[in-house]
Design a protein around this motif. Structure first.
Motif, PDB file in Angstrom:
ATOM      1  N   PHE A  77      32.624  56.549   7.160  1.00  0.00           N
ATOM      2  CA  PHE A  77      32.914  57.982   6.982  1.00  0.00           C
ATOM      3  C   PHE A  77      32.479  58.797   8.193  1.00  0.00           C
ATOM      4  N   GLY A  78      32.583  58.179   9.366  1.00  0.00           N
ATOM      5  CA  GLY A  78      32.244  58.889  10.587  1.00  0.00           C
ATOM      6  C   GLY A  78      30.771  59.191  10.761  1.00  0.00           C
ATOM      7  N   ARG A  79      29.910  58.502   9.979  1.00  0.00           N
ATOM      8  CA  ARG A  79      28.487  58.852  10.051  1.00  0.00           C
ATOM      9  C   ARG A  79      27.656  57.829  10.804  1.00  0.00           C
ATOM     10  N   CYS A  80      28.308  56.858  11.433  1.00  0.00           N
ATOM     11  CA  CYS A  80      27.551  55.829  12.154  1.00  0.00           C
ATOM     12  C   CYS A  80      27.409  56.160  13.640  1.00  0.00           C
ATOM     13  N   GLY A  81      27.871  57.337  14.054  1.00  0.00           N
ATOM     14  CA  GLY A  81      27.873  57.677  15.472  1.00  0.00           C
ATOM     15  C   GLY A  81      26.493  57.672  16.093  1.00  0.00           C
ATOM     16  N   HIS A  82      25.531  58.257  15.396  1.00  0.00           N
ATOM     17  CA  HIS A  82      24.175  58.313  15.957  1.00  0.00           C
ATOM     18  C   HIS A  82      23.605  56.908  16.120  1.00  0.00           C
ATOM     19  N   ALA A  83      23.756  56.087  15.085  1.00  0.00           N
ATOM     20  CA  ALA A  83      23.234  54.723  15.161  1.00  0.00           C
ATOM     21  C   ALA A  83      23.915  53.958  16.291  1.00  0.00           C
ATOM     22  N   GLU A  84      25.200  54.213  16.466  1.00  0.00           N
ATOM     23  CA  GLU A  84      25.936  53.498  17.503  1.00  0.00           C
ATOM     24  C   GLU A  84      25.459  53.907  18.895  1.00  0.00           C
ATOM     25  N   ALA A  85      25.244  55.199  19.086  1.00  0.00           N
ATOM     26  CA  ALA A  85      24.737  55.655  20.380  1.00  0.00           C
ATOM     27  C   ALA A  85      23.358  55.055  20.638  1.00  0.00           C
ATOM     28  N   THR A  86      22.536  54.984  19.592  1.00  0.00           N
ATOM     29  CA  THR A  86      21.205  54.394  19.731  1.00  0.00           C
ATOM     30  C   THR A  86      21.302  52.916  20.090  1.00  0.00           C
ATOM     31  N   TRP A  87      22.213  52.237  19.429  1.00  0.00           N
ATOM     32  CA  TRP A  87      22.443  50.818  19.758  1.00  0.00           C
ATOM     33  C   TRP A  87      22.865  50.672  21.206  1.00  0.00           C
ATOM     34  N   ASN A  88      23.805  51.521  21.630  1.00  0.00           N
ATOM     35  CA  ASN A  88      24.277  51.445  23.014  1.00  0.00           C
ATOM     36  C   ASN A  88      23.129  51.645  23.999  1.00  0.00           C
ATOM     37  N   LEU A  89      22.222  52.545  23.670  1.00  0.00           N
ATOM     38  CA  LEU A  89      21.078  52.765  24.554  1.00  0.00           C
ATOM     39  C   LEU A  89      20.114  51.588  24.510  1.00  0.00           C
ATOM     40  N   SER A  90      20.068  50.903  23.379  1.00  0.00           N
ATOM     41  CA  SER A  90      19.113  49.804  23.232  1.00  0.00           C
ATOM     42  C   SER A  90      19.553  48.554  23.969  1.00  0.00           C
ATOM     43  N   VAL A  91      20.869  48.404  24.126  1.00  0.00           N
ATOM     44  CA  VAL A  91      21.365  47.148  24.701  1.00  0.00           C
ATOM     45  C   VAL A  91      20.794  46.873  26.093  1.00  0.00           C
ATOM     46  N   PRO A  92      20.850  47.829  27.024  1.00  0.00           N
ATOM     47  CA  PRO A  92      20.246  47.526  28.331  1.00  0.00           C
ATOM     48  C   PRO A  92      18.743  47.307  28.231  1.00  0.00           C
ATOM     49  N   LEU A  93      18.097  47.969  27.283  1.00  0.00           N
ATOM     50  CA  LEU A  93      16.650  47.791  27.136  1.00  0.00           C
ATOM     51  C   LEU A  93      16.315  46.425  26.552  1.00  0.00           C
ATOM     52  N   LEU A  94      17.297  45.827  25.880  1.00  0.00           N
ATOM     53  CA  LEU A  94      17.058  44.507  25.305  1.00  0.00           C
ATOM     54  C   LEU A  94      17.254  43.397  26.332  1.00  0.00           C
ATOM     55  N   ALA A  95      17.813  43.736  27.491  1.00  0.00           N
ATOM     56  CA  ALA A  95      18.060  42.700  28.502  1.00  0.00           C
ATOM     57  C   ALA A  95      16.780  41.971  28.899  1.00  0.00           C
ATOM     58  N   PRO A  96      15.694  42.681  29.221  1.00  0.00           N
ATOM     59  CA  PRO A  96      14.464  41.946  29.561  1.00  0.00           C
ATOM     60  C   PRO A  96      13.916  41.153  28.385  1.00  0.00           C
TER      61      PRO A  96
ATOM     62  N   LEU B 208      19.531  50.708   9.363  1.00  0.00           N
ATOM     63  CA  LEU B 208      19.219  51.733  10.361  1.00  0.00           C
ATOM     64  C   LEU B 208      19.455  53.100   9.725  1.00  0.00           C
ATOM     65  N   ASN B 209      18.565  54.015  10.016  1.00  0.00           N
ATOM     66  CA  ASN B 209      18.726  55.363   9.478  1.00  0.00           C
ATOM     67  C   ASN B 209      19.883  56.066  10.201  1.00  0.00           C
ATOM     68  N   MET B 210      20.823  56.561   9.416  1.00  0.00           N
ATOM     69  CA  MET B 210      22.013  57.179  10.001  1.00  0.00           C
ATOM     70  C   MET B 210      21.689  58.340  10.930  1.00  0.00           C
ATOM     71  N   SER B 211      20.646  59.086  10.572  1.00  0.00           N
ATOM     72  CA  SER B 211      20.417  60.304  11.339  1.00  0.00           C
ATOM     73  C   SER B 211      19.241  60.187  12.290  1.00  0.00           C
ATOM     74  N   SER B 212      18.344  59.226  12.065  1.00  0.00           N
ATOM     75  CA  SER B 212      17.136  59.256  12.887  1.00  0.00           C
ATOM     76  C   SER B 212      16.723  57.898  13.437  1.00  0.00           C
ATOM     77  N   ALA B 213      17.633  56.930  13.499  1.00  0.00           N
ATOM     78  CA  ALA B 213      17.279  55.639  14.100  1.00  0.00           C
ATOM     79  C   ALA B 213      16.967  55.840  15.586  1.00  0.00           C
ATOM     80  N   THR B 214      15.938  55.133  16.076  1.00  0.00           N
ATOM     81  CA  THR B 214      15.562  55.261  17.486  1.00  0.00           C
ATOM     82  C   THR B 214      15.724  53.912  18.178  1.00  0.00           C
ATOM     83  N   THR B 215      15.718  53.936  19.512  1.00  0.00           N
ATOM     84  CA  THR B 215      15.799  52.672  20.240  1.00  0.00           C
ATOM     85  C   THR B 215      14.600  51.790  19.896  1.00  0.00           C
ATOM     86  N   ALA B 216      13.464  52.396  19.635  1.00  0.00           N
ATOM     87  CA  ALA B 216      12.289  51.604  19.282  1.00  0.00           C
ATOM     88  C   ALA B 216      12.520  50.855  17.974  1.00  0.00           C
ATOM     89  N   ASP B 217      13.254  51.483  17.040  1.00  0.00           N
ATOM     90  CA  ASP B 217      13.573  50.794  15.787  1.00  0.00           C
ATOM     91  C   ASP B 217      14.331  49.506  16.062  1.00  0.00           C
TER      92      ASP B 217
END
Ligand SMILES: *[C@@H]1O[C@H](CO)[C@@H](O)[C@H](O)[C@H]1NC(C)=O
Ligand SMILES: *[C@@H]1O[C@H](CO)[C@@H](O)[C@H](O)[C@H]1NC(C)=O
Ligand SMILES: *[C@@H]1O[C@H](CO)[C@@H](O)[C@H](O)[C@H]1NC(C)=O
Length: 283
Positions: A91-110, A165-174
């Protein structure tokens, strides 16, 4: 592309990963603020994150999931599968989680580099792969964590932990704290051992998981008015067959004589057409 220079900086982050969650977020954002200046002009850091996400993340779909997640001959594997969706399934509500995931991917490289067993990152988009999502009984947005054993242990299970993952407040640390090389936060969530476990559930054992996915998906995507129409059609078929049997007429369509009205419908005038099908056939 300048982005490669940022990837070279990534090992510096590995020292941060084991640090406390909260300071880590602070440092990560600080780092990203700095990293922004290296990025090409066309967009903010999200554009770079999306670029990396696209190139490091494997896409799970109905054709490849069994092969990708299958036990390999000589090594155990760990999989983090980000389960998301768009307007249809989330329902269009996964955008925040997706952006957080996208930010996490490069951080997961190490983390991937430091991990004892290969750590795979993947994404399952439930708008594109509804059948897989339905078969797995997914909840969105979440991370599916699989511990894939070696092939040489054929009886070994494939432990699955689902981290919501919390739809509105998931963080890269999560997200960064989930894999076993960091904090193994996936262990905070119970192992899933139900019927729709993709490998160990009884549906999978009988090769019924994907057929089940299709059936459930079919129910889900059939509009309710069509469902009602179908139900009323089927029940009318059954009713008319029963009525036919009661009046002694073997087949419902064959020359059902309208005149002898059963005792319970005297209110209808004689001219009424209780069985339009029968009267039409006679002409
Ligand atoms: C995340 O990255 C993907 C590419 O892998 C991109 O298609 C998508 O738009 C990005 N999403 C967000 C919310 O940044
Ligand atoms: C999802 O819906 C929103 C608003 O309803 C719209 O702006 C957006 O373009 C849609 N996204 C997709 C991928 O269809
Ligand atoms: C998600 O985060 C918000 C804000 O922190 C909180 O109010 C909400 O209860 C959380 N939802 C879940 C399901 O934990």
């Amino acid at each position: 592309m300048h982005f490669s220079s940022i990837l070279l900086l990534a090992p510096l982050l590995s020292s941060l990963v084991t640090a406390d969650q909260v300071p880590f977020v602070g440092k990560a954002t600080e780092w990203f603020d700095k990293a922004k200046s290296f990025l090409p002009n066309q967009g903010p850091v999200d554009a770079g994150a999306a670029y990396v996400a696209e190139h490091r993340v494997e896409r799970i779909n109905i054709r490849n999931w069994q092969r990708k997640l299958a036990p390999k001959l000589d090594t155990e594997e760990e999989w983090l599968i980000f389960v998301t969706g768009g307007n249809k399934s989330c329902f269009g509500r996964c955008g925040h989680a997706e952006a957080t995931w996208n930010l996490s991917v490069p951080l997961l490289a190490p983390v991937q580099a430091a991990s004892a067993k290969p750590l795979h990152l993947a994404i399952l988009d439930c708008d594109r792969d509804e059948i897989v999502c339905t078969a797995w009984g997914t909840t969105l947005p979440s991370i599916y964590h699989f511990d894939v054993p070696k092939k040489t242990e054929p009886q070994a299970k494939v432990p699955l932990h689902v981290v919501p993952l919390n739809m509105s407040s998931a963080t890269t640390a999560d997200i960064l704290s989930i894999p076993s090389a960091t904090k193994a936060r996936y262990l905070d969530f119970p192992e899933y051992e139900g019927a729709v476990h993709p490998f160990d559930g009884w549906l999978a054992k009988f090769n019924l998981l994907i057929p089940f996915g299709y059936v459930m998906w079919g129910f889900g995507s059939t509009p309710s008015w069509l469902m009602m129409l179908g139900i009323s059609f089927v029940s009318r078929q059954i009713m008319s067959r029963r009525m036919g049997a009661r009046t002694g007429v073997p087949t419902p369509g064959a020359a059902a004589p309208a005149p002898p009205p059963q005792a319970q419908t005297p209110s209808r005038p004689a001219g009424g057409t209780p069985r339009s099908g029968g009267s039409k056939k006679r002409r």
